[in-house]
Every structure is written in structure tokens, then in C-alpha cells.
Design a protein around this motif. Structure first.
Motif, PDB file in Angstrom:
ATOM      1  N   CYS A  32      -8.706   6.478  -2.665  1.00 33.82           N
ATOM      2  CA  CYS A  32      -7.972   5.220  -2.552  1.00 33.82           C
ATOM      3  C   CYS A  32      -6.641   5.433  -1.837  1.00 33.82           C
ATOM      4  CB  CYS A  32      -7.747   4.617  -3.941  1.00 33.82           C
ATOM      5  SG  CYS A  32      -6.940   2.990  -3.871  1.00 33.82           S
ATOM      6  N   LEU A  33      -5.910   6.470  -2.227  1.00 34.95           N
ATOM      7  CA  LEU A  33      -4.617   6.745  -1.600  1.00 34.95           C
ATOM      8  C   LEU A  33      -4.777   6.989  -0.108  1.00 34.95           C
ATOM      9  CD1 LEU A  33      -3.022   9.108  -4.280  1.00 34.95           C
ATOM     10  CD2 LEU A  33      -2.425   6.716  -3.844  1.00 34.95           C
ATOM     11  N   VAL A  34      -5.774   7.771   0.257  1.00 29.43           N
ATOM     12  CA  VAL A  34      -6.005   8.071   1.667  1.00 29.43           C
ATOM     13  C   VAL A  34      -6.370   6.791   2.424  1.00 29.43           C
ATOM     14  CG1 VAL A  34      -7.544   9.269   3.280  1.00 29.43           C
ATOM     15  CG2 VAL A  34      -6.584  10.489   1.315  1.00 29.43           C
ATOM     16  N   SER A  35      -7.240   5.990   1.854  1.00 29.91           N
ATOM     17  CA  SER A  35      -7.681   4.788   2.568  1.00 29.91           C
ATOM     18  C   SER A  35      -6.593   3.719   2.667  1.00 29.91           C
ATOM     19  CB  SER A  35      -8.938   4.204   1.918  1.00 29.91           C
ATOM     20  OG  SER A  35      -8.643   3.661   0.651  1.00 29.91           O
ATOM     21  N   HIS A  36      -5.601   3.772   1.791  1.00 27.02           N
ATOM     22  CA  HIS A  36      -4.519   2.785   1.815  1.00 27.02           C
ATOM     23  C   HIS A  36      -3.219   3.323   2.410  1.00 27.02           C
ATOM     24  CE1 HIS A  36      -7.227   0.712  -0.978  1.00 27.02           C
ATOM     25  NE2 HIS A  36      -6.654  -0.373  -0.510  1.00 27.02           N
ATOM     26  N   THR A  37      -3.247   4.530   2.915  1.00 27.44           N
ATOM     27  CA  THR A  37      -2.065   5.101   3.556  1.00 27.44           C
ATOM     28  C   THR A  37      -2.154   4.814   5.048  1.00 27.44           C
ATOM     29  OG1 THR A  37      -1.945   6.850   1.903  1.00 27.44           O
ATOM     30  CG2 THR A  37      -0.731   7.210   3.936  1.00 27.44           C
ATOM     31  N   LYS A  76      12.287   5.616   1.250  1.00 29.71           N
ATOM     32  CA  LYS A  76      11.067   5.090   1.875  1.00 29.71           C
ATOM     33  C   LYS A  76       9.826   5.627   1.171  1.00 29.71           C
ATOM     34  CE  LYS A  76      12.886   4.503   6.581  1.00 29.71           C
ATOM     35  NZ  LYS A  76      12.784   4.995   7.971  1.00 29.71           N
ATOM     36  N   MET A  77       9.853   6.929   0.837  1.00 24.47           N
ATOM     37  CA  MET A  77       8.714   7.534   0.142  1.00 24.47           C
ATOM     38  C   MET A  77       8.527   6.923  -1.239  1.00 24.47           C
ATOM     39  SD  MET A  77       6.762   9.442   1.765  1.00 24.47           S
ATOM     40  CE  MET A  77       5.837   9.855   0.313  1.00 24.47           C
ATOM     41  N   ALA A  78       9.618   6.686  -1.935  1.00 20.39           N
ATOM     42  CA  ALA A  78       9.521   6.074  -3.262  1.00 20.39           C
ATOM     43  C   ALA A  78       8.830   4.718  -3.174  1.00 20.39           C
ATOM     44  CB  ALA A  78      10.916   5.935  -3.881  1.00 20.39           C
ATOM     45  N   LEU A  79       9.162   3.942  -2.161  1.00 20.31           N
ATOM     46  CA  LEU A  79       8.511   2.632  -1.989  1.00 20.31           C
ATOM     47  C   LEU A  79       7.026   2.784  -1.664  1.00 20.31           C
ATOM     48  CD1 LEU A  79      11.257   0.652  -0.030  1.00 20.31           C
ATOM     49  CD2 LEU A  79      10.508   0.295  -2.399  1.00 20.31           C
ATOM     50  N   ILE A  80       6.700   3.763  -0.834  1.00 15.56           N
ATOM     51  CA  ILE A  80       5.291   4.004  -0.505  1.00 15.56           C
ATOM     52  C   ILE A  80       4.524   4.408  -1.759  1.00 15.56           C
ATOM     53  CG2 ILE A  80       3.711   5.533   0.743  1.00 15.56           C
ATOM     54  CD1 ILE A  80       5.829   5.538   3.031  1.00 15.56           C
ATOM     55  N   PHE A  81       5.067   5.376  -2.516  1.00 15.19           N
ATOM     56  CA  PHE A  81       4.408   5.807  -3.754  1.00 15.19           C
ATOM     57  C   PHE A  81       4.256   4.647  -4.725  1.00 15.19           C
ATOM     58  CE2 PHE A  81       5.991  10.464  -3.333  1.00 15.19           C
ATOM     59  CZ  PHE A  81       4.906  10.785  -2.549  1.00 15.19           C
ATOM     60  N   GLN A  82       5.314   3.863  -4.872  1.00 12.71           N
ATOM     61  CA  GLN A  82       5.270   2.729  -5.795  1.00 12.71           C
ATOM     62  C   GLN A  82       4.175   1.741  -5.391  1.00 12.71           C
ATOM     63  OE1 GLN A  82       9.001   0.671  -6.219  1.00 12.71           O
ATOM     64  NE2 GLN A  82       8.086  -1.044  -7.285  1.00 12.71           N
ATOM     65  N   THR A  83       4.110   1.413  -4.113  1.00 10.90           N
ATOM     66  CA  THR A  83       3.096   0.473  -3.632  1.00 10.90           C
ATOM     67  C   THR A  83       1.690   1.030  -3.837  1.00 10.90           C
ATOM     68  OG1 THR A  83       4.622  -0.427  -1.996  1.00 10.90           O
ATOM     69  CG2 THR A  83       2.275  -0.812  -1.611  1.00 10.90           C
ATOM     70  N   CYS A  89      -3.651   0.969  -5.324  1.00 14.13           N
ATOM     71  CA  CYS A  89      -4.593   1.788  -6.094  1.00 14.13           C
ATOM     72  C   CYS A  89      -4.302   1.685  -7.593  1.00 14.13           C
ATOM     73  CB  CYS A  89      -4.511   3.243  -5.629  1.00 14.13           C
ATOM     74  SG  CYS A  89      -4.887   3.461  -3.879  1.00 14.13           S
ATOM     75  N   LYS A  90      -3.930   0.507  -8.016  1.00 16.79           N
ATOM     76  CA  LYS A  90      -3.527   0.285  -9.410  1.00 16.79           C
ATOM     77  C   LYS A  90      -4.634   0.665 -10.400  1.00 16.79           C
ATOM     78  CE  LYS A  90      -1.832  -3.321 -12.491  1.00 16.79           C
ATOM     79  NZ  LYS A  90      -1.399  -4.719 -12.588  1.00 16.79           N
ATOM     80  N   ASP A  91      -5.846   0.189 -10.179  1.00 13.21           N
ATOM     81  CA  ASP A  91      -6.949   0.470 -11.103  1.00 13.21           C
ATOM     82  C   ASP A  91      -7.304   1.957 -11.142  1.00 13.21           C
ATOM     83  OD1 ASP A  91      -7.074  -2.235 -11.714  1.00 13.21           O
ATOM     84  OD2 ASP A  91      -8.721  -2.629 -10.313  1.00 13.21           O
ATOM     85  N   GLU A  92      -7.349   2.575  -9.958  1.00  9.82           N
ATOM     86  CA  GLU A  92      -7.672   3.999  -9.877  1.00  9.82           C
ATOM     87  C   GLU A  92      -6.589   4.844 -10.564  1.00  9.82           C
ATOM     88  OE1 GLU A  92      -9.716   1.953  -6.466  1.00  9.82           O
ATOM     89  OE2 GLU A  92      -7.746   1.849  -7.381  1.00  9.82           O
ATOM     90  N   THR A  93      -5.329   4.438 -10.402  1.00 12.49           N
ATOM     91  CA  THR A  93      -4.223   5.155 -11.044  1.00 12.49           C
ATOM     92  C   THR A  93      -4.336   5.061 -12.562  1.00 12.49           C
ATOM     93  OG1 THR A  93      -2.756   4.715  -9.160  1.00 12.49           O
ATOM     94  CG2 THR A  93      -1.704   5.300 -11.264  1.00 12.49           C
ATOM     95  N   ALA A  94      -4.592   3.865 -13.053  1.00 12.52           N
ATOM     96  CA  ALA A  94      -4.695   3.662 -14.505  1.00 12.52           C
ATOM     97  C   ALA A  94      -5.829   4.498 -15.102  1.00 12.52           C
ATOM     98  CB  ALA A  94      -4.906   2.184 -14.814  1.00 12.52           C
ATOM     99  N   LYS A  95      -6.965   4.524 -14.428  1.00 13.33           N
ATOM    100  CA  LYS A  95      -8.101   5.304 -14.937  1.00 13.33           C
ATOM    101  C   LYS A  95      -7.805   6.800 -14.900  1.00 13.33           C
ATOM    102  CE  LYS A  95     -11.619   1.896 -13.829  1.00 13.33           C
ATOM    103  NZ  LYS A  95     -12.710   1.533 -12.902  1.00 13.33           N
ATOM    104  N   GLU A  96      -7.181   7.263 -13.825  1.00 10.72           N
ATOM    105  CA  GLU A  96      -6.888   8.688 -13.740  1.00 10.72           C
ATOM    106  C   GLU A  96      -5.923   9.105 -14.851  1.00 10.72           C
ATOM    107  OE1 GLU A  96      -5.950  11.863 -10.346  1.00 10.72           O
ATOM    108  OE2 GLU A  96      -4.339  10.414 -10.641  1.00 10.72           O
TER     109      GLU A  96
END
Length: 129
Positions: A32-37, A76-83, A89-96
Motif C-alpha cells: 500500500c505504501l509503495v502504491s500510494h507514494t 515534509k516527510m512528517a506530512l507524507i508519513f501522516q498521510t 493506507c489507514k486500514d492496512e496500518t491498523a491491521k499491521e
């Protein structure tokens, strides 16, 4: 010094500490992270990584990145990570986090970090060196 990009990438892969085992949820988050970066995100990540590396005593004399640029890139990185973690990738993050723990997040971001390094090393001028 030509054609060192591939060996440099391989060395980076070997030098990057990896957790013992990535689980299925870590893999899902990585994808998810790769596909949304976006490409613009990868450039910011590459600048952020370079800025961090520039403070190392062995390269600080030849790699000058001022404090203001490092601070800007960190924001800038903090905003990218937050997004990525709370929106894209909210659902994937929660499950992980639920099934594999917060330490597993490191695995997923190592994948993103490697992509950022590929952005730097894949540049034709860098590859030519």
C-alpha cells in the motif's frame, strides 16, 4: 566509476537492518505504501535521507545540507508519513499494528526507504558516475 548504481543498491540492501520476519499485514502495508507514494514523495524522501546522511562525520565535509533544509525536509516527510498512515493506507496500518505490533511498521517503511534510494541512485547522472 561507471555502472556502480546496481552494486550500490545491493550494498544498501545488505546494510539495511531488517526485522527478523515480515508478516502478511506488514507485506500488505508495504504494498500500500509503495502504491500510494508519488514520484514527488520519493524525491522528498530522497532529499530527507540525503540530509540525514550529510551529518555523518565521515561525509559532512563534502555533503553540505544546512539545518533549515533538513528541518524543511523533515516537516515534509512528517506530512507524507501522516498521510500514508492515516489516510492512504489507514486500514492496512491498523491491521499491521493490531496483529504484528508497532515494531512491524519499520519493515514497511524500510521498503519505502529503499525506493527513495533507488530514486537517487537511478538518476542517469548518478548512474554515469
Amino acid at each position: 566509476m561507471r555502472n556502480l548504481a546496481l552494486p550500490a543498491l545491493l550494498l544498501l540492501g545488505l546494510a539495511t537492518p531488517m526485522a527478523a520476519k515480515a508478516g502478511v499485514y506488514s507485506d500488505d502495508l508495504s504494498r500500500c505504501l509503495v502504491s500510494h507514494t508519488r514520484e514527488a514523495d520519493q524525491i522528498v524522501m530522497a532529499q530527507w535521507i540525503f540530509g540525514i546522511m550529510s551529518v555523518h562525520p565521515d561525509v559532512s565535509s563534502i555533503a553540505k545540507v544546512d539545518d533549515a533544509a533538513r528541518t524543511t525536509n523533515s516537516k515534509k516527510m512528517a506530512l507524507i508519513f501522516q498521510t500514508l498512515l492515516t489516510e492512504s493506507c489507514k486500514d492496512e496500518t491498523a491491521k499491521e499494528v493490531k496483529y504484528e505490533g508497532t515494531e512491524a511498521l519499520k519493515n514497511s517503511f524500510e521498503v519505502v526507504g529503499k525506493i527513495a534510494m533507488q530514486t537517487l541512485l537511478g538518476n542517469p547522472k548518478v548512474a554515469a558516475e
